[in-house]
Design an enzyme around this catalytic site. Structure first.
Site, PDB file in Angstrom:
ATOM      1  CB  THR A  67      -0.956  -0.011   1.199  1.00 47.95           C
ATOM      2  OG1 THR A  67      -1.595  -1.288   1.273  1.00 47.95           O
ATOM      3  CG2 THR A  67      -2.032   1.044   1.065  1.00 47.95           C
ATOM      4  CE1 TYR A 126       1.491  -9.285   2.272  1.00 48.02           C
ATOM      5  CE2 TYR A 126       3.049  -7.577   1.623  1.00 48.02           C
ATOM      6  CZ  TYR A 126       1.767  -8.076   1.649  1.00 48.02           C
ATOM      7  OH  TYR A 126       0.747  -7.376   1.056  1.00 48.02           O
ATOM      8  CE  LYS A 158       0.009  -7.322   4.860  1.00 49.19           C
ATOM      9  NZ  LYS A 158       0.398  -6.112   4.098  1.00 49.19           N
ATOM     10  CB  ILE A 203      -0.564  -5.735   8.488  1.00 53.09           C
ATOM     11  CG1 ILE A 203       0.369  -6.130   9.641  1.00 53.09           C
ATOM     12  CG2 ILE A 203       0.122  -4.722   7.565  1.00 53.09           C
ATOM     13  CD1 ILE A 203       1.670  -6.757   9.203  1.00 53.09           C
TER      14      ILE A 203
END
Length: 301
Positions: A57, A145, A173, A213
Site C-alpha cells: 500500500t 509476508y 503477515k 496489518i
C-alpha cells in the site's frame, strides 16, 4: 480472551493494530514528507500501534530507496516510540533486499516486512535461502509476508516451519487466506500471525492471530482498535458488530484496490496525500462518490 495457543513473542515487536501506510506525494508527484508526518500522527493518535512503511500500500515498486528512508526517518521524528515502524524490505532480488534491510536498520526501523520474491517464482528451497540471507543481514525482527496473489507463489507450510526456527523471524503477515493450513501453524511455530487481508480480520483473531496489518485502517483506525480490544476482552458480539459495520470499506477496497481506496478515503476525511504514482490511478468521479457512500455507511465520514 485467552486462546490457549502458544505465546507469540513477535507481538512486542510488531504491535496489534497495524496500518500498511500509504506513501504521500505532492501534486508534482514528489514525496510529501509533511503529509507523511500528518498521516502517521493521525493514525497513531487514533489507536494504531504499528505503521508499515514501503509495503504494498506504500507503493514500494515506484518509491525509491532514498524516498523510503526519508519517509521512515520523518515518521520516526513525528511519532517517536508511540508506534512500531516496520519497513518493507522485500524485493525479488536477494542482494537488493539485504541492502535495503541494512539501510532500514541504520535509520531506526523497529522491524522488517519481507514479502515473497515476486515474478521469478523461486522454489521453496530458494525461498528459505532468500529469507535466511535477509534475516542474517541485521538483528531486526522479521515478519514474513505471504501473498501468492501478487508474488505468484505461496510460502508452503513446511517452509514456514523451517523459517520459524530462525531467531529473528517472529511473525507472518498472511494475505493468502488458507485458514485450514494456517491454524495449526500458529500453534506449532509460535509466530505472531497477522491478518493481511481486511475481510479476514476477525477470522484470524478467532484462530489465534495477533492482530492486523490493515488497509481500511486508514479510514477507520479507531474502529479497528475497538474491534481488537472487544475480541481480547471476550465481547465477541461487539467485535462482530464492528466487523460488519466496516464491510462497506472492505467492499470499496476490493473495487478500487488498496492504494487508490486508502488515498481517496484519507482525502475525503481531510488529509491530502496526493494521487498514486503510475501505473496505479486515482478513482474517477463516480468511483469517488461510491466510496463516499461506503464511508458514510461505515460511519467514518
Amino acid at each position: 480472551m485467552s486462546t490457549g495457543l502458544t505465546a507469540k513473542t513477535g507481538v512486542e515487536h510488531f504491535g496489534t493494530v497495524g496500518v500498511a501506510m500509504v506513501t504521500p506525494f505532492t501534486e508534482s508527484g514528489d514525496l510529501d514528507v509533511a503529509a507523511g508526518r500528518e498521516i502517521a500522527a493521525h493514525l497513531v493518535d487514533n489507536g494504531v500501534d504499528a505503521l508499515i512503511l514501503a509495503g504494498t500500500t506504500g507503493e514500494s515498486p515506484t518509491v525509491t530507496t532514498a524516498e523510503k528512508l526519508t519517509l521512515l526517518k520523518a515518521v520516526r521524528e513525528e511519532v517517536g516510540d508511540r508506534a512500531k515502524l516496520i519497513a518493507g524490505a522485500g524485493t525479488n532480488n536477494t542482494r537488493s533486499s539485504v541492502e535495503l534491510a541494512e539501510a532500514f536498520a541504520e535509520v531506526g526501523a523497529d522491524g522488517l516486512l519481507v514479502v515473497t520474491p515476486y515474478y521469478s517464482k523461486p522454489s521453496q528451497e530458494g525461498l528459505v535461502r532468500h529469507f535466511t540471507e535477509i534475516a542474517q543481514a541485521t538483528d531486526l525482527p522479521i515478519c514474513l509476508y505471504d501473498i501468492p496473489g501478487r508474488s505468484g507463489i505461496p510460502i508452503e507450510s513446511d517452509t514456514i516451519r523451517r523459517l520459524s526456527e530462525l531467531p529473528t523471524i517472529l511473525a507472518m503477515k498472511d494475505a493468502k487466506g488458507d485458514v485450514v493450513a494456517a491454524a495449526p501453524l500458529i500453534e506449532e511455530t509460535g509466530l505472531a500471525w497477522y491478518s493481511g487481508d481486511d475481510p479476514l480480520n476477525l477470522v484470524w483473531l478467532a484462530l489465534g492471530g495477533s492482530g492486523f496489518i490493515s488497509v481500511i485502517g486508514h479510514a477507520a483506525p479507531n474502529a479497528l482498535r475497538e474491534l481488537y480490544t472487544s475480541f481480547e476482552e471476550g465481547d465477541l458480539a461487539r467485535a462482530r458488530e464492528i466487523n460488519a459495520t466496516l464491510s462497506p470499506l472492505v467492499a470499496a477496497q476490493g473495487r478500487l484496490g488498496g492504494v487508490s481506496m486508502a488515498k481517496a478515503a484519507l482525502r475525503l476525511q481531510g488529509i491530502n496525500v496526493g494521487d498514486p504514482r503510475l501505473p496505479i490511478v486515482a478513482p474517477n468521479e463516480q468511483e469517488l462518490e461510491d466510496l463516499r457512500a461506503d464511508m458514510k455507511k461505515a460511519g467514518v465520514l
